[in-house]
Design an enzyme around this catalytic site. Structure first.
Site, PDB file in Angstrom:
ATOM      1  N   GLU A 271       1.128  -1.239   0.049  1.00 37.22           N
ATOM      2  CA  GLU A 271      -0.109   0.009   0.119  1.00 37.22           C
ATOM      3  C   GLU A 271       0.858   1.102   0.006  1.00 37.22           C
ATOM      4  OE1 GLU A 271      -2.951  -0.542  -0.762  1.00 37.22           O
ATOM      5  OE2 GLU A 271      -2.982  -2.712  -0.379  1.00 37.22           O
ATOM      6  N   HIS A 274       1.700   2.062  -3.604  1.00 32.12           N
ATOM      7  CA  HIS A 274       0.435   2.884  -4.069  1.00 32.12           C
ATOM      8  C   HIS A 274       0.434   4.358  -3.568  1.00 32.12           C
ATOM      9  CE1 HIS A 274      -1.637  -0.530  -6.189  1.00 32.12           C
ATOM     10  NE2 HIS A 274      -1.888  -1.234  -5.131  1.00 32.12           N
ATOM     11  N   GLU A 300      -0.549  -0.802  -9.845  1.00 32.77           N
ATOM     12  CA  GLU A 300       0.179  -2.121  -9.406  1.00 32.77           C
ATOM     13  C   GLU A 300       1.506  -2.357  -9.435  1.00 32.77           C
ATOM     14  OE1 GLU A 300      -1.999  -3.346  -7.320  1.00 32.77           O
ATOM     15  OE2 GLU A 300      -1.470  -5.415  -6.946  1.00 32.77           O
TER      16      GLU A 300
HETATM   17 ZN    ZN Z   1      -2.395  -3.151  -5.046  1.00 31.74          ZN
END
Ligand code: ZN
Length: 506
Positions: A271, A274, A300
């Site tokens: 995370e 991201h 991703e």
């Molecule tokens: Zn992801």
């Protein structure tokens, strides 16, 4: 009306629509992290209202008029990579996609998939595919109708029209071109690992470590790799995610299992990847495509870079290992660097995608891609899905599926009507490996820097080469610009074979 006036009205309207959408995002974050159960009904009303307002405003005829006015002016689009040209290209794409569906179909799709989701939950609990099948059949039929409305290129197929909504430009043919060679190599690698004499130690992963200590540890790691806590938060939720629609306020979550610290670490680094992408987007273009992330697969790639390329590397553990005692004290005494590194790299063919390791994960995705493509083409009936699913798990992963709850009903995606989504996960892994090789070539001493806890060079490279572009390039073009080559299975296989060869004594 001058073109300048048309463009600035269009931009103002689209930025407002983005603000509405970001408000929904914040409410959705709150729902997963803070909201008491009693708030559920009110929240679904709030979210439905915002979704309707956003859709109405973006599909209004005024947006169409303004787009047409701006597109007629050559100077706005003369340089196709300038911010106005990029914004017009992506607004046009989104506007056409949104307006090609008749409102009755949009409404029917929302109604059917919301019921299908409930049917899926109940059927999964009862391990009874038969009760989910009628809903799945309806969802497939509606997806075929949606694909017809959107259309696809000559020589393409209906799956392409669905996939394009998740990853612009992705087609079944483009996925097959990389998945074909990847599958062969992966199945061979996993077969050799299964027969290997040497087994890495997973003792560290099974240690009991209190959640509060894990929390301090993962926060330290995410801050060390470059997530900026003055512009973001880390909270807890059942399913980790990262949201936030402004680089100054990024919300991510993680979860803690006291008998598996690698789960919290992997989720948090994922995370954070991201989050670092979202924090690195150009703030001056916020609310327009030029300030937005490219696609699901590129997003991703950023999470997988930090979770896998960095977080499961020997160099990362060289840096991380001495810090463990600061957070976990005597519990980690006696664990050497090699053993904690091994614990992050176990390969075990299993039934459940979301729990799969770095090597087997992509086979779970390929199985889903092959089956949903056959379903959308009409080559596979919903009734035959469980049998085909189980046969592929046996062939590719060597595992027997005991029931459909842990088989073809394990994921929520198809019940929500999301077909064409799964390949973005594996494309993300492929992009991550290819970008990381390019970063390592550009930085030179990247492994030594990671071993020394210097993550800034990699973050800076990602900021400059990926994040700063926003949607200037679509994913396939970005890959060529950044790495000089189209997307290819080689870098990921080099990464996996290079790592698991020594670990398993292959
Ligand atoms: Zn992801």
């Amino acid at each position: 009306m001058t073109t300048e006036a048309a463009y600035s009205e269009l931009e103002r309207r689209c930025r407002e629509i983005h603000l509405l959408g970001s408000t929904a995002g914040l409410l959705a974050w709150d729902q997963e992290t803070m909201m008491p159960p009693g708030g559920a009904e009110q929240r679904s009303g709030q979210l439905a209202l915002l979704a309707r307002l956003t859709h109405e405003q973006f599909t209004s005829p005024r947006i169409g008029e303004l787009l047409a006015r701006c597109e007629s002016e050559a100077k706005l689009t003369a340089d196709p990579l300038s911010p106005p040209a990029v914004n017009l290209r992506e607004w046009r794409y989104a506007y056409d996609r949104a307006t090609k569906l008749p409102p009755a179909l949009v409404e029917e799709f929302a109604r059917v998939t919301s019921k299908a989701k409930e049917a899926w939950k109940a059927a999964r609990k009862a391990k009874d595919f038969g009760t989910f099948r009628p809903s799945l059949e309806q969802t497939i039929a509606l997806n075929r109708r949606r694909a017809e409305c959107w259309g696809w290129a000559d020589g393409g197929e209906p799956w392409d029209a669905l996939a394009d909504g998740y990853e612009p430009g992705m087609t079944a043919a483009s996925v097959l071109a990389v998945f074909g060679p990847l599958r062969e190599r992966l199945v061979a690698l996993i077969g050799r690992i299964a027969e290997a004499r040497r087994r890495p130690s997973d003792r560290f992963r099974r240690l009991h470590l209190p959640a509060a200590q894990q929390r301090a540890f993962v926060q330290f790691v995410s801050e060390s790799i470059g997530f900026d806590y003055r512009r973001g938060r880390l909270d807890e939720s059942a399913h980790p995610f990262c949201s936030g629609s402004h680089p100054g306020d990024i919300r991510m979550t993680t979860r803690f299992h006291e008998d598996n610290v690698n789960d919290a670490l992997g989720s948090t680094m994922h995370e954070s990847g991201h989050g670092i992408y979202n924090q690195g987007l150009p703030v001056e273009h916020n609310g327009t495509p030029r300030g937005r992330s490219v696609s699901l697969a590129i997003h991703e790639s950023q999470s997988r870079t930090w979770e896998n390329q960095v977080g499961r590397s020997r160099e990362f553990w060289r840096w991380c290992h001495p810090h463990l005692a600061n957070f976990f004290g005597d519990a980690v005494a006696g664990f050497g660097e090699q053993e904690v590194y091994e614990s992050a790299n176990m390969v075990e063919p299993s039934l459940i995608r979301v729990e799969a390791d770095e090597a087997t994960y992509n086979l779970h995705i390929m199985i889903r891609f092959e089956l949903e493509r056959a379903i959308v083409r009409g080559d596979l009936a919903a009734a035959d899905l469980p049998g085909e699913w189980n046969a592929r798990y046996r062939d590719y992963l060597g595992v027997e599926v005991p029931d459909d709850a842990v088989g073809c009903m394990q994921d929520i995606h198809w019940s929500m009507g999301a077909m064409g989504y799964f390949p973005t996960y594996t494309l993300g892994n492929l992009y991550a490996a290819q970008f990381f090789e390019a970063a390592a070539a550009a930085i030179g001493d990247l492994p030594a820097r990671i071993a020394a806890g210097d993550f800034a060079a990699l973050k800076k490279w990602l900021n400059a080469n990926i994040h700063a572009h926003g949607q200037r390039y679509r994913s396939a073009d970005l890959c060529r610009v950044v790495t000089g080559k189209p997307l290819d299975a080689e870098p990921l296989m080099r990464h996996l074979e290079g790592k698991f060869g020594p670990l398993y004594g292959l």
